[in-house]
Design a protein around this motif. Structure first.
Motif, PDB file in Angstrom:
ATOM      1  N   ALA A 229       0.826  -1.200   0.000  1.00  0.00           N
ATOM      2  CA  ALA A 229       0.000   0.000   0.000  1.00  0.00           C
ATOM      3  C   ALA A 229       0.864   1.255   0.000  1.00  0.00           C
ATOM      4  CB  ALA A 229      -0.930   0.001   1.209  1.00  0.00           C
ATOM      5  N   ARG A 230       2.105   1.130   0.507  1.00  0.00           N
ATOM      6  CA  ARG A 230       3.007   2.281   0.480  1.00  0.00           C
ATOM      7  C   ARG A 230       3.932   2.217  -0.740  1.00  0.00           C
ATOM      8  NH1 ARG A 230       5.800   4.346   5.724  1.00  0.00           N
ATOM      9  NH2 ARG A 230       5.617   2.358   6.807  1.00  0.00           N
ATOM     10  N   SER A 231       3.445   1.575  -1.788  1.00  0.00           N
ATOM     11  CA  SER A 231       4.115   1.569  -3.096  1.00  0.00           C
ATOM     12  C   SER A 231       5.428   0.810  -3.123  1.00  0.00           C
ATOM     13  CB  SER A 231       4.370   3.003  -3.600  1.00  0.00           C
ATOM     14  OG  SER A 231       3.168   3.677  -3.773  1.00  0.00           O
ATOM     15  N   HIS A 237      14.155   1.265  -8.577  1.00  0.00           N
ATOM     16  CA  HIS A 237      13.570   2.611  -8.585  1.00  0.00           C
ATOM     17  C   HIS A 237      13.516   3.245  -7.203  1.00  0.00           C
ATOM     18  CE1 HIS A 237      12.473   1.305 -12.507  1.00  0.00           C
ATOM     19  NE2 HIS A 237      11.555   0.466 -12.059  1.00  0.00           N
ATOM     20  N   ARG A 238      14.004   2.565  -6.170  1.00  0.00           N
ATOM     21  CA  ARG A 238      13.961   3.154  -4.830  1.00  0.00           C
ATOM     22  C   ARG A 238      15.083   4.162  -4.686  1.00  0.00           C
ATOM     23  NH1 ARG A 238      14.237   1.367   0.549  1.00  0.00           N
ATOM     24  NH2 ARG A 238      12.311   2.283   1.263  1.00  0.00           N
ATOM     25  N   THR A 239      14.825   5.228  -3.957  1.00  0.00           N
ATOM     26  CA  THR A 239      15.892   6.157  -3.608  1.00  0.00           C
ATOM     27  C   THR A 239      16.061   6.113  -2.095  1.00  0.00           C
ATOM     28  OG1 THR A 239      14.197   7.849  -3.682  1.00  0.00           O
ATOM     29  CG2 THR A 239      15.684   7.736  -5.545  1.00  0.00           C
TER      30      THR A 239
ATOM     31  N   ALA B  80       0.359   1.679  -9.742  1.00  0.00           N
ATOM     32  CA  ALA B  80       1.347   2.542  -9.086  1.00  0.00           C
ATOM     33  C   ALA B  80       0.786   3.949  -8.895  1.00  0.00           C
ATOM     34  CB  ALA B  80       2.637   2.568  -9.893  1.00  0.00           C
ATOM     35  N   ARG B  83      -1.872   4.116  -6.140  1.00  0.00           N
ATOM     36  CA  ARG B  83      -1.334   4.034  -4.772  1.00  0.00           C
ATOM     37  C   ARG B  83      -0.694   5.341  -4.334  1.00  0.00           C
ATOM     38  NH1 ARG B  83       0.570  -2.173  -5.084  1.00  0.00           N
ATOM     39  NH2 ARG B  83      -1.553  -2.969  -5.016  1.00  0.00           N
ATOM     40  N   ARG B  84      -0.317   6.187  -5.315  1.00  0.00           N
ATOM     41  CA  ARG B  84       0.162   7.521  -4.958  1.00  0.00           C
ATOM     42  C   ARG B  84      -0.998   8.416  -4.557  1.00  0.00           C
ATOM     43  NH1 ARG B  84       4.667  10.169  -8.065  1.00  0.00           N
ATOM     44  NH2 ARG B  84       6.285   8.606  -8.199  1.00  0.00           N
ATOM     45  N   PHE B 108      10.046   5.746   4.204  1.00  0.00           N
ATOM     46  CA  PHE B 108       9.890   4.518   3.415  1.00  0.00           C
ATOM     47  C   PHE B 108       9.035   4.726   2.158  1.00  0.00           C
ATOM     48  CE2 PHE B 108       7.511   0.513   2.637  1.00  0.00           C
ATOM     49  CZ  PHE B 108       8.572  -0.304   2.301  1.00  0.00           C
ATOM     50  N   GLU B 111      10.676   7.033  -0.421  1.00  0.00           N
ATOM     51  CA  GLU B 111      11.799   6.306  -1.022  1.00  0.00           C
ATOM     52  C   GLU B 111      11.300   5.353  -2.097  1.00  0.00           C
ATOM     53  OE1 GLU B 111      15.113   6.130   2.595  1.00  0.00           O
ATOM     54  OE2 GLU B 111      13.741   4.467   2.339  1.00  0.00           O
ATOM     55  N   ASN B 112      10.154   4.714  -1.810  1.00  0.00           N
ATOM     56  CA  ASN B 112       9.588   3.785  -2.792  1.00  0.00           C
ATOM     57  C   ASN B 112       9.153   4.509  -4.057  1.00  0.00           C
ATOM     58  OD1 ASN B 112       9.932   1.634  -1.111  1.00  0.00           O
ATOM     59  ND2 ASN B 112       7.855   1.721  -0.270  1.00  0.00           N
ATOM     60  N   LEU B 113       8.779   5.795  -3.919  1.00  0.00           N
ATOM     61  CA  LEU B 113       8.341   6.558  -5.079  1.00  0.00           C
ATOM     62  C   LEU B 113       9.538   7.008  -5.912  1.00  0.00           C
ATOM     63  CD1 LEU B 113       5.550   8.816  -3.522  1.00  0.00           C
ATOM     64  CD2 LEU B 113       5.310   6.631  -4.696  1.00  0.00           C
ATOM     65  N   GLY B 114      10.742   6.772  -5.394  1.00  0.00           N
ATOM     66  CA  GLY B 114      11.948   7.142  -6.132  1.00  0.00           C
ATOM     67  C   GLY B 114      12.167   8.641  -6.201  1.00  0.00           C
ATOM     68  N   LEU B 115      11.757   9.355  -5.155  1.00  0.00           N
ATOM     69  CA  LEU B 115      11.919  10.814  -5.150  1.00  0.00           C
ATOM     70  C   LEU B 115      13.385  11.183  -4.899  1.00  0.00           C
ATOM     71  CD1 LEU B 115       8.852  11.690  -2.921  1.00  0.00           C
ATOM     72  CD2 LEU B 115       9.039  11.964  -5.392  1.00  0.00           C
ATOM     73  N   ILE B 120      12.696  13.988  -0.345  1.00  0.00           N
ATOM     74  CA  ILE B 120      12.328  13.036   0.709  1.00  0.00           C
ATOM     75  C   ILE B 120      12.501  13.702   2.070  1.00  0.00           C
ATOM     76  CG2 ILE B 120      12.884  10.831   1.818  1.00  0.00           C
ATOM     77  CD1 ILE B 120      13.826   9.797  -0.866  1.00  0.00           C
ATOM     78  N   MET B 160       3.740  10.642   1.511  1.00  0.00           N
ATOM     79  CA  MET B 160       3.580  10.329   0.090  1.00  0.00           C
ATOM     80  C   MET B 160       2.650  11.323  -0.593  1.00  0.00           C
ATOM     81  SD  MET B 160       3.340   6.193   0.425  1.00  0.00           S
ATOM     82  CE  MET B 160       3.554   5.850  -1.317  1.00  0.00           C
TER      83      MET B 160
END
Lengths: 275, 279
Positions: A229-231, A237-239, B80, B83-84, B108, B111-115, B120, B160
């Motif tokens: 749910a938190r993508s 693609h993770r940063t 994707a 979920r954003r 977390f 980070e998953n969104l690749g920002l 972040i 997010m």
């Protein structure tokens, strides 16, 4: 928490010392080098040098020496057993016999072997404890992720592995508390964990671990849904919010480590091994 | 466009252990409007959690359609993006926090969104500040109260920057103080940040503060409307196995005993005002 009392390995003591400020990668590699050196050392002189080095590190890190030593307490029986084992079982042809009784013979070679191996275990434990006392688990895993990242080239999912470790660390305490609850709930229903012989006691463990495993799997399932749910879609693609930097303290530490390693290698090569 | 989530004739079946399917949702049609707080209530097994899990594509419809901000949940390519838009907070805070450090856990999601890193940090700062958690930034969630842990979970979703937050019984594990903290913060985020909020709950006292409510039973929506409207139909609510809010319950009990209080009572304040009006 009764389960975690007296355990210093894995505990983190926050601080601002020289050692605390080092990049986790520097600390991990330095510990690794010391471990390798320890495995090669076969003389008391070299152990003396390592002792001075570690003692200095403990003092610089501001760890109370009493606390640093308390971690050894639970290991004492094992260490003693190991030492006695070596004392009686190890021998070399030209060894002098210290004493002999029935089928047991203790030689000076066995005595030295036992002492050296015991020292080795103590120092190995000491260096890992020092690492975890001065490095938070989060920076440890960050450091590990960075050090392992070259292995991504050969297809090792390093980010996923480190994420697994991060989650495991978070759940250690939660599951320990849960275990405590289950044990107490069963005691309340009349299970006497401290009674019976070894086999009877062991049998009582299964009804404790079964609910613990079931609960762990349920938690895992909920956690997966929450992460999704938190993508979260894996490491790609993770940063990262935090990135690691090698600073001036790290350069100083690397220099110290080089000198120390050279000294130990010099001692290994020149001093006659005790065994 | 007023509607954020549009659901049309949604059905969903679970496969149970014996191989036979259990119908969780049986033709649900509903909307979530932008900027509102919507409460979804119903007994255990009424299908409200199953419904909510379609809002951010954790489940895909068996049949029917779910459109989130113009994107269809049926299309996997949209997952994707959806979920954003819709974030989710679950019942047990312990089972949704990932990291042993509060700030890392809040990071977390971003980070998953690749920002980028700077973004972040900005978002984590903002989310922690919004929920008044800055003091716990470097602490372990294990050292916080259940209510604070749940706030950390909300901060993790907030970072997010979703348009909508779905909370699946977020107060079920909390003590009264924790419940209050979480609800006040949810209401404040809705008011100040304009975040559309869907609250799944058993507690009618929580529903009172929502703009709209939906009552579910056996995979169907039974009643929809403003809490004030619906709680006026006390018999119907009770027939669905639900309670009235405490103040409304008292007024209802008095009415059965022959004392009808003036006005339509939902909150303690209204009850007090109404009682004072009695001759």
């Amino acid at each position: 928490m009764e389960l975690t009392k007296n355990i210093t390995l894995g505990v983190y003591l926050p601080g601002k010392s020289f050692i605390h400020r080092l990049d986790p990668r520097t600390k991990i590699i330095a510990s690794g080098i010391i471990v390798i050196l320890l495995l090669m050392i076969r003389s008391y002189q070299a152990y003396g040098a390592v002792f001075i080095f570690l003692a200095a590190a403990v003092i610089i890190a501001g760890i109370p020496p009493g606390y640093a030593f308390s971690g050894f307490k639970p290991m004492l029986p094992v260490l003693t057993f190991m030492w006695i084992f070596q004392l009686f079982l190890y021998s070399s042809p030209d060894a002098e016999v210290i004493f002999s009784w029935w089928i047991f013979t203790a030689t000076d070679a066995g005595f030295h072997m036992g002492t050296l191996i015991t020292l080795r275990v103590i120092f190995l434990f000491g260096i890992t404890t020092l690492l975890t006392l001065t490095t938070s688990m989060v920076s440890l895993t960050d450091g590990l992720e960075s050090l392992l990242s070259p292995l991504k080239a050969i297809g090792l999912p390093t980010q996923e592995l480190v994420m697994t470790m991060v989650i495991a660390l978070r759940f250690v305490l939660i599951l320990a508390e849960e275990l405590d609850k289950i044990v107490k709930a069963q005691m309340a229903r009349g299970v006497a964990f401290d009674r019976g012989n070894f086999i009877q006691k062991t049998k009582k463990i299964f009804p404790v671990f079964l609910p613990l495993f079931i609960s762990a799997f349920k938690r895992a399932e909920e956690l997966i849904i929450a992460m999704e749910a938190r993508s979260y879609t894996g490491g790609k693609h993770r940063t990262k919010m935090k990135t690691l930097h090698i600073g001036r303290v790290d350069l100083a530490a690397i220099l110290i480590m080089l000198i120390f390693s050279a000294l130990i290698i010099f001692l290994i090569l020149t001093v006659n091994p005790t065994i | 466009m007023k509607t954020l989530i549009e659901i049309t004739d949604l059905t969903y079946k679970y496969r149970s252990g014996g191989g036979n399917a259990v119908t969780a949702l049986n033709g649900v049609t509903m909307q979530v409007y932008r900027g509102e707080i919507l409460a979804i209530t119903g007994q255990n097994g009424s299908g409200k959690s199953t419904l909510a899990r379609h809002f951010n594509a954790l489940l895909t419809p068996g049949s029917g359609e779910v459109i989130v901000d113009g994107l269809s949940v049926n299309d996997k390519k949209n997952t994707a993006a959806i979920r954003r838009i819709v974030g989710m907070v679950f019942q047990n805070p312990d089972n949704q926090l990932v990291s042993s450090v509060v700030e890392e856990d809040v990071a977390f999601g971003p980070e998953n969104l690749g920002l980028p890193q700077a973004e972040i940090v900005k978002r984590v700062d903002w989310a922690l500040k919004s929920l008044d958690l800055e003091a716990y930034r470097y602490r372990s969630p294990n050292s916080l109260s259940e209510g604070q842990k749940q706030l950390v979970a909300i901060a993790g979703v907030l970072a997010m920057k979703p348009k909508c937050i779905v909370l699946d019984e977020p107060t079920a594990h909390l003590d009264p103080k924790g419940k209050r903290e979480v609800l006040e913060n949810v209401q404040r985020l809705n008011r100040d940040e304009g975040i559309t909020t869907v609250l799944l709950t058993h507690s009618m006292n929580e529903v009172v503060h929502c703009d709209r409510m939906i009552i579910m039973d056996q995979g169907l929506i039974k009643l929809t409307g403003a809490p004030r409207e619906l709680f006026a139909q006390a018999e119907q609510i009770k027939a669905l196995g639900l309670d009235l809010p405490a103040a409304a319950q008292l007024a209802y009990g008095l009415k059965l005993k022959g004392l009808t209080l003036p006005g339509n009572i939902l909150t303690i304040e209204e009850l007090v005002a109404s009682l004072c009006q009695l001759p």
